[in-house]
Motif scaffolding. Structure first.
Motif, short mmCIF file in Angstrom:
data_model
loop_
_atom_site.label_atom_id
_atom_site.label_comp_id
_atom_site.label_asym_id
_atom_site.label_seq_id
_atom_site.Cartn_x
_atom_site.Cartn_y
_atom_site.Cartn_z
N ALA A 1 0.84 -1.30 0.07
CA ALA A 1 0.04 -0.06 0.13
C ALA A 1 0.77 1.50 -0.10
O ALA A 1 0.30 2.21 -0.66
CB ALA A 1 -0.89 -0.01 1.21
N CYS A 2 2.01 1.28 0.52
CA CYS A 2 2.80 2.25 0.84
C CYS A 2 3.98 2.27 -0.06
O CYS A 2 4.71 3.37 -0.44
CB CYS A 2 3.18 2.78 2.33
SG CYS A 2 4.22 1.73 3.05
N GLY A 3 4.72 0.91 -0.01
CA GLY A 3 6.21 0.90 -0.57
C GLY A 3 7.23 1.46 0.22
O GLY A 3 8.30 1.32 -0.37
N CYS B 1 2.94 1.05 6.37
CA CYS B 1 1.39 0.47 6.36
C CYS B 1 1.65 -1.04 6.94
O CYS B 1 0.86 -1.58 7.50
CB CYS B 1 0.92 0.72 5.11
SG CYS B 1 1.46 -0.54 3.82
FE1 FES Z 1 3.60 -0.53 3.20
FE2 FES Z 1 5.74 -2.51 2.98
S1 FES Z 1 4.01 -1.56 1.52
S2 FES Z 1 5.27 -1.39 4.39
#
Ligand code: FES
Length: 265
Positions: free
Chosen positions: A228-230, A234
């Motif tokens: 979700a965030c990369g 998250c």
């Molecule tokens: Fe959000 Fe890895 S995608 S912590």
């Protein structure tokens, strides 16, 4: 890592819902490595809220200068369906390059590359990087697997690089009928490579890891997870660490490439 607005250079339908999109990203991607990824966000008003992760498929090099990057993707939902409708000149929000990629040793003289389905996306970049590092194409054997012949992509990229190809499909419509790990196991036993690189579904990666362990061969795997965030915020991309009770690694910051022996499959 950079967040930027990029322009679509082209968006080619390869058939069966697979596409290759070119993006005119900044020179920050000149130092990107194979296995690293980007997070894409669509810029239209009804775009999905979250970014989506995509492996870097290839760098576009023009006279020694980076002309952009390519992503290889399959239409599997609303976001990728919208991306598939983008045309040359359209704009995207891009974050990257992210994660840690495949590690290459110039000392390796026998290398096996293994992919299942869309897992081939980072392997094209890896194959080119191996040759750039001075490794002979004859040292590299590529094992491509897919459900049908339409799911076996990028054959021409590897054969144009001079690499030997082994193709497997579940239904036998191209190459061997069966799993990509069947010919891999035979080759690993016969040739004992210095390194196996793999990308694909978790079940396939588990089988590759087992083969590597059985024959005491080093192996790196690139995992495909939801992200979700990369950027480690998250915790949505957790993968289980082998041997540690409830111990997890995060694909976006600890990977997506891991030593195969590190993971539980
Ligand atoms: Fe959000 Fe890895 S995608 S912590």
């Amino acid at each position: 890592m950079k967040q930027e607005t990029v322009t679509v250079l082209g968006n080619e339908h390869l058939g069966n819902g697979y596409f290759r999109i070119g993006l005119d990203c900044s020179q920050a991607y000149r130092i990107a490595g194979p296995g690293q990824f980007v997070m894409v966000h669509l810029m239209d008003s009804d775009a999905p809220l979250l970014r989506r992760p995509f492996s870097i498929h290839r760098q576009i090099i023009d006279h020694d200068r980076l002309g952009g990057i390519e992503l290889l993707y399959k239409v599997v939902g609303n976001c990728t369906e919208k991306i598939s409708r983008l045309e040359r000149g359209d704009r995207l929000d891009l974050l990257g390059p992210l994660g840690s990629g495949f590690r290459i040793s110039k000392a390796h003289s026998r290398i096996h590359l293994v992919s299942g389905g869309i897992g081939v996306a980072p392997m094209a970049f890896l194959a080119m990087s191996l040759l750039e590092a001075g490794i002979e194409s004859s040292a590299c054997k590529v094992f491509l697997g897919g459900r049908t012949q339409d799911d076996v992509l990028c054959r021409e990229i590897f054969s144009d690089l001079g690499m030997v190809l082994s193709i497997s499909t579940d239904d036998g419509s191209a190459g061997n009928a069966g799993l990509v790990t069947d010919p891999l196991e035979v080759a690993v036993k016969a040739e004992k490579p210095d390194m196996i690189y793999a990308c694909g579904p978790m079940g396939m990666l588990g089988s590759v890891a087992d083969i590597a362990e059985s024959f005491s061969v080093s192996c790196q795997v690139s995992v495909e997870t939801v992200m979700a965030c990369g950027m480690g915020a998250c915790l949505g991309c957790a993968v289980e660490r082998r041997g540690g009770q409830d111990a997890f690694l995060h694909a976006c910051v600890d990977g997506p490439v891991f030593d195969a022996a590190l993971l539980e499959y």
